[in-house]
Design a protein around this motif. Structure first.
Motif, PDB file in Angstrom:
ATOM      1  N   ILE A  63       0.650  -1.052   0.230  1.00  0.00           N
ATOM      2  CA  ILE A  63       0.070  -0.035  -0.121  1.00  0.00           C
ATOM      3  C   ILE A  63       0.797   1.210   0.128  1.00  0.00           C
ATOM      4  O   ILE A  63       2.201   1.206   0.408  1.00  0.00           O
ATOM      5  CB  ILE A  63      -1.016   0.086   1.103  1.00  0.00           C
ATOM      6  N   GLY A  64       0.281   2.330  -0.345  1.00  0.00           N
ATOM      7  CA  GLY A  64       1.037   3.715  -0.417  1.00  0.00           C
ATOM      8  C   GLY A  64      -0.088   4.615   0.294  1.00  0.00           C
ATOM      9  O   GLY A  64      -1.197   4.683  -0.255  1.00  0.00           O
ATOM     10  N   VAL A  65       0.408   5.685   0.851  1.00  0.00           N
ATOM     11  CA  VAL A  65      -0.504   6.828   1.104  1.00  0.00           C
ATOM     12  C   VAL A  65      -0.207   8.244   0.530  1.00  0.00           C
ATOM     13  O   VAL A  65       1.191   8.441   0.588  1.00  0.00           O
ATOM     14  CB  VAL A  65      -0.582   6.946   2.592  1.00  0.00           C
ATOM     15  N   SER A  66      -0.841   8.892  -0.081  1.00  0.00           N
ATOM     16  CA  SER A  66      -0.452  10.077  -0.567  1.00  0.00           C
ATOM     17  C   SER A  66      -0.080  11.274   0.735  1.00  0.00           C
ATOM     18  O   SER A  66      -0.594  11.223   1.728  1.00  0.00           O
ATOM     19  CB  SER A  66      -1.701  10.798  -1.488  1.00  0.00           C
ATOM     20  N   ARG A  67       0.673  12.196   0.123  1.00  0.00           N
ATOM     21  CA  ARG A  67       1.286  13.263   0.998  1.00  0.00           C
ATOM     22  C   ARG A  67       0.172  14.146   1.916  1.00  0.00           C
ATOM     23  O   ARG A  67       0.410  14.573   3.106  1.00  0.00           O
ATOM     24  CB  ARG A  67       2.326  14.173   0.396  1.00  0.00           C
ATOM     25  N   ASP A  68      -1.010  14.300   1.423  1.00  0.00           N
ATOM     26  CA  ASP A  68      -2.242  14.853   1.614  1.00  0.00           C
ATOM     27  C   ASP A  68      -3.139  13.867   2.624  1.00  0.00           C
ATOM     28  O   ASP A  68      -3.983  14.315   3.022  1.00  0.00           O
ATOM     29  CB  ASP A  68      -2.954  15.654   0.831  1.00  0.00           C
ATOM     30  N   ASP A  69      -2.742  12.544   2.544  1.00  0.00           N
ATOM     31  CA  ASP A  69      -3.542  11.625   3.222  1.00  0.00           C
ATOM     32  C   ASP A  69      -4.972  11.518   2.818  1.00  0.00           C
ATOM     33  O   ASP A  69      -5.536  10.838   3.442  1.00  0.00           O
ATOM     34  CB  ASP A  69      -3.496  12.084   4.878  1.00  0.00           C
ATOM     35  N   LYS A  70      -5.181  11.927   1.559  1.00  0.00           N
ATOM     36  CA  LYS A  70      -6.485  11.793   1.088  1.00  0.00           C
ATOM     37  C   LYS A  70      -6.661  10.456   0.390  1.00  0.00           C
ATOM     38  O   LYS A  70      -7.957  10.098   0.176  1.00  0.00           O
ATOM     39  CB  LYS A  70      -6.950  12.904  -0.039  1.00  0.00           C
ATOM     40  N   LEU A  71      -5.655   9.804  -0.230  1.00  0.00           N
ATOM     41  CA  LEU A  71      -5.527   8.689  -0.936  1.00  0.00           C
ATOM     42  C   LEU A  71      -4.905   7.695  -0.477  1.00  0.00           C
ATOM     43  O   LEU A  71      -3.610   7.786   0.183  1.00  0.00           O
ATOM     44  CB  LEU A  71      -5.343   8.990  -2.459  1.00  0.00           C
ATOM     45  N   ILE A  72      -5.259   6.330  -0.534  1.00  0.00           N
ATOM     46  CA  ILE A  72      -4.331   5.224   0.016  1.00  0.00           C
ATOM     47  C   ILE A  72      -4.603   4.380  -1.641  1.00  0.00           C
ATOM     48  O   ILE A  72      -5.658   3.823  -2.180  1.00  0.00           O
ATOM     49  CB  ILE A  72      -5.005   4.374   0.956  1.00  0.00           C
ATOM     50  N   MET A  73      -3.236   4.036  -1.950  1.00  0.00           N
ATOM     51  CA  MET A  73      -3.345   3.216  -3.338  1.00  0.00           C
ATOM     52  C   MET A  73      -2.916   1.752  -2.753  1.00  0.00           C
ATOM     53  O   MET A  73      -2.059   1.484  -1.835  1.00  0.00           O
ATOM     54  CB  MET A  73      -2.331   3.671  -4.269  1.00  0.00           C
ATOM     55  N   VAL A  74      -3.721   0.626  -3.088  1.00  0.00           N
ATOM     56  CA  VAL A  74      -3.380  -0.461  -2.764  1.00  0.00           C
ATOM     57  C   VAL A  74      -2.893  -1.376  -3.864  1.00  0.00           C
ATOM     58  O   VAL A  74      -3.660  -1.510  -5.048  1.00  0.00           O
ATOM     59  CB  VAL A  74      -4.791  -1.203  -2.436  1.00  0.00           C
ATOM     60  N   GLY A  75      -1.831  -2.358  -3.844  1.00  0.00           N
ATOM     61  CA  GLY A  75      -1.410  -2.817  -5.048  1.00  0.00           C
ATOM     62  C   GLY A  75      -1.717  -4.606  -4.740  1.00  0.00           C
ATOM     63  O   GLY A  75      -1.669  -5.000  -3.454  1.00  0.00           O
ATOM     64  N   SER A  76      -1.894  -5.244  -5.677  1.00  0.00           N
ATOM     65  CA  SER A  76      -2.092  -6.694  -5.496  1.00  0.00           C
ATOM     66  C   SER A  76      -1.317  -7.532  -6.130  1.00  0.00           C
ATOM     67  O   SER A  76      -0.110  -7.276  -6.881  1.00  0.00           O
ATOM     68  CB  SER A  76      -3.695  -6.859  -6.117  1.00  0.00           C
ATOM     69  N   HIS A 115       5.865  -2.171  -4.436  1.00  0.00           N
ATOM     70  CA  HIS A 115       6.096  -1.113  -3.548  1.00  0.00           C
ATOM     71  C   HIS A 115       5.178   0.195  -4.439  1.00  0.00           C
ATOM     72  O   HIS A 115       5.082   0.168  -5.525  1.00  0.00           O
ATOM     73  CB  HIS A 115       7.537  -0.634  -3.453  1.00  0.00           C
ATOM     74  N   ILE A 116       4.633   1.016  -3.515  1.00  0.00           N
ATOM     75  CA  ILE A 116       4.035   2.268  -4.115  1.00  0.00           C
ATOM     76  C   ILE A 116       4.598   3.400  -3.469  1.00  0.00           C
ATOM     77  O   ILE A 116       4.492   3.708  -2.232  1.00  0.00           O
ATOM     78  CB  ILE A 116       2.492   2.149  -3.890  1.00  0.00           C
ATOM     79  N   ALA A 117       4.830   4.407  -4.347  1.00  0.00           N
ATOM     80  CA  ALA A 117       5.427   5.746  -3.812  1.00  0.00           C
ATOM     81  C   ALA A 117       4.630   6.915  -4.570  1.00  0.00           C
ATOM     82  O   ALA A 117       4.908   7.160  -5.640  1.00  0.00           O
ATOM     83  CB  ALA A 117       6.863   6.077  -4.144  1.00  0.00           C
ATOM     84  N   PHE A 118       4.056   7.603  -3.565  1.00  0.00           N
ATOM     85  CA  PHE A 118       3.410   8.831  -4.086  1.00  0.00           C
ATOM     86  C   PHE A 118       4.376   9.932  -4.441  1.00  0.00           C
ATOM     87  O   PHE A 118       5.317  10.133  -3.436  1.00  0.00           O
ATOM     88  CB  PHE A 118       2.317   9.375  -3.220  1.00  0.00           C
ATOM     89  N   HIS A 119       4.215  10.697  -5.472  1.00  0.00           N
ATOM     90  CA  HIS A 119       4.814  12.035  -5.739  1.00  0.00           C
ATOM     91  C   HIS A 119       4.866  13.169  -4.583  1.00  0.00           C
ATOM     92  O   HIS A 119       3.700  13.329  -4.248  1.00  0.00           O
ATOM     93  CB  HIS A 119       4.670  12.521  -7.020  1.00  0.00           C
ATOM     94  N   PRO A 120       5.919  13.686  -3.978  1.00  0.00           N
ATOM     95  CA  PRO A 120       5.639  14.766  -3.155  1.00  0.00           C
ATOM     96  C   PRO A 120       4.592  15.779  -3.319  1.00  0.00           C
ATOM     97  O   PRO A 120       4.025  16.312  -2.485  1.00  0.00           O
ATOM     98  CB  PRO A 120       6.946  15.089  -2.823  1.00  0.00           C
ATOM     99  N   THR A 121       4.663  16.158  -4.825  1.00  0.00           N
ATOM    100  CA  THR A 121       3.762  17.488  -5.132  1.00  0.00           C
ATOM    101  C   THR A 121       2.874  16.898  -6.400  1.00  0.00           C
ATOM    102  O   THR A 121       1.708  17.529  -6.180  1.00  0.00           O
ATOM    103  CB  THR A 121       4.509  18.496  -5.544  1.00  0.00           C
ATOM    104  N   VAL A 127       4.684   2.957  -9.132  1.00  0.00           N
ATOM    105  CA  VAL A 127       4.074   1.686  -8.571  1.00  0.00           C
ATOM    106  C   VAL A 127       5.231   0.785  -9.224  1.00  0.00           C
ATOM    107  O   VAL A 127       5.368   0.609 -10.294  1.00  0.00           O
ATOM    108  CB  VAL A 127       2.811   1.267  -9.156  1.00  0.00           C
ATOM    109  N   SER A 128       5.746  -0.284  -8.435  1.00  0.00           N
ATOM    110  CA  SER A 128       6.993  -1.103  -8.802  1.00  0.00           C
ATOM    111  C   SER A 128       6.623  -2.456  -8.762  1.00  0.00           C
ATOM    112  O   SER A 128       5.810  -2.832  -7.885  1.00  0.00           O
ATOM    113  CB  SER A 128       8.094  -0.824  -7.746  1.00  0.00           C
ATOM    114  N   TYR A 129       6.938  -3.100  -9.875  1.00  0.00           N
ATOM    115  CA  TYR A 129       6.264  -4.357 -10.363  1.00  0.00           C
ATOM    116  C   TYR A 129       7.422  -5.351 -10.034  1.00  0.00           C
ATOM    117  O   TYR A 129       8.506  -5.090 -10.800  1.00  0.00           O
ATOM    118  CB  TYR A 129       5.583  -4.398 -11.425  1.00  0.00           C
TER     119      TYR A 129
END
Length: 222
Positions: A63-76, A115-121, A127-129
């Motif tokens: 999983i990854g969380v956006s910098r503003d905490d509004k989104l969570i991205m979930v990888g399968s 792995h999931i990494a949100f951009h800072p801005t 998304v790493s596969y």
């Protein structure tokens, strides 16, 4: 959880299935946890209670969380990713490179999201596969921007500090690569490992890597 440097511990158990991945939200007062059964929970660390609980209806690999905490991205483990709106408490999109109705062949290699990494801005997530690539997903438009191909599986990717367009990737071939994502090209490579890389951490212009042989190296990138 461990509190450093006091080494105090706290255990929170809100599911009967094992946690797979967890990320702190920006305030460090809440923790997003992805469980094996496909559930995402946002936990208030003070009370130990879940403030958000969402069934993503897919197995979770990362999983990854956006910098503003509004989104969570979930990888399968099957390459798809979904976006969870934290405030609404629901899945708002499922993103995949494959067409609707796609079913992988029985002997198809794993394409797990490592792995999931949100951009800072920007509204972009790297998304790493395990299937030799990093995909840059536009989380606002909910579409694929570009794919960065690698010779082997990618276990982690990190944005280089506050850089707008530099992404550092950690690959199973033992090489760390620095990408200019706007130009979709490699601008630097760091070698020195003979075994598969398992993890990477960036601090300013330093990269710390760990490989399958137990070797840890520190590299400087400009």
């Amino acid at each position: 959880m461990w509190k450093i440097p006091a080494f105090e511990t706290k255990t929170i158990q809100l599911s009967n299935t094992p946690p797979i991945d967890a990320k702190f939200l920006s305030t460090n007062r809440h923790l997003a946890v992805g469980y094996q059964d496909g559930t995402i929970k946002v936990i208030d660390l003070k009370s130990g209670e879940a403030t958000v609980s969402v069934d993503t209806k897919q197995e979770i690999a990362s999983i990854g969380v956006s910098r503003d905490d509004k989104l969570i991205m979930v990888g399968s483990p099957e390459s798809s990713v979904c976006l969870v709106a934290v405030q609404a408490g629901k899945v708002i999109a499922t993103l995949t490179e494959h067409p609707a109705g796609y079913t992988p062949a029985q002997n198809t290699p794993s394409d797990s999201v490592e792995h999931i990494a949100f951009h800072p801005t920007r509204t972009v997530a790297a998304v790493s596969y395990i299937d030799n690539k990093v995909c840059l997903w536009d989380t606002a438009l909910q579409r694929l921007r570009t794919t960065l191909s690698h010779p082997d599986g990618v276990v982690k990717s990190c944005w280089a500090g506050d850089s707008e367009h530099h992404l550092v990737t950690c690959c199973l071939d033992g090489i760390v690569r620095v990408w200019d994502v706007d130009q979709t090209e490699i601008i630097a490579q760091v070698t020195g490992h003979r075994d598969q890389l398992l993890d990477m951490k960036i601090s300013e212009n330093l990269v710390v890597t760990a490989d399958d042989a137990g070797l840890v190296k520190v590299f400087r990138i400009s």
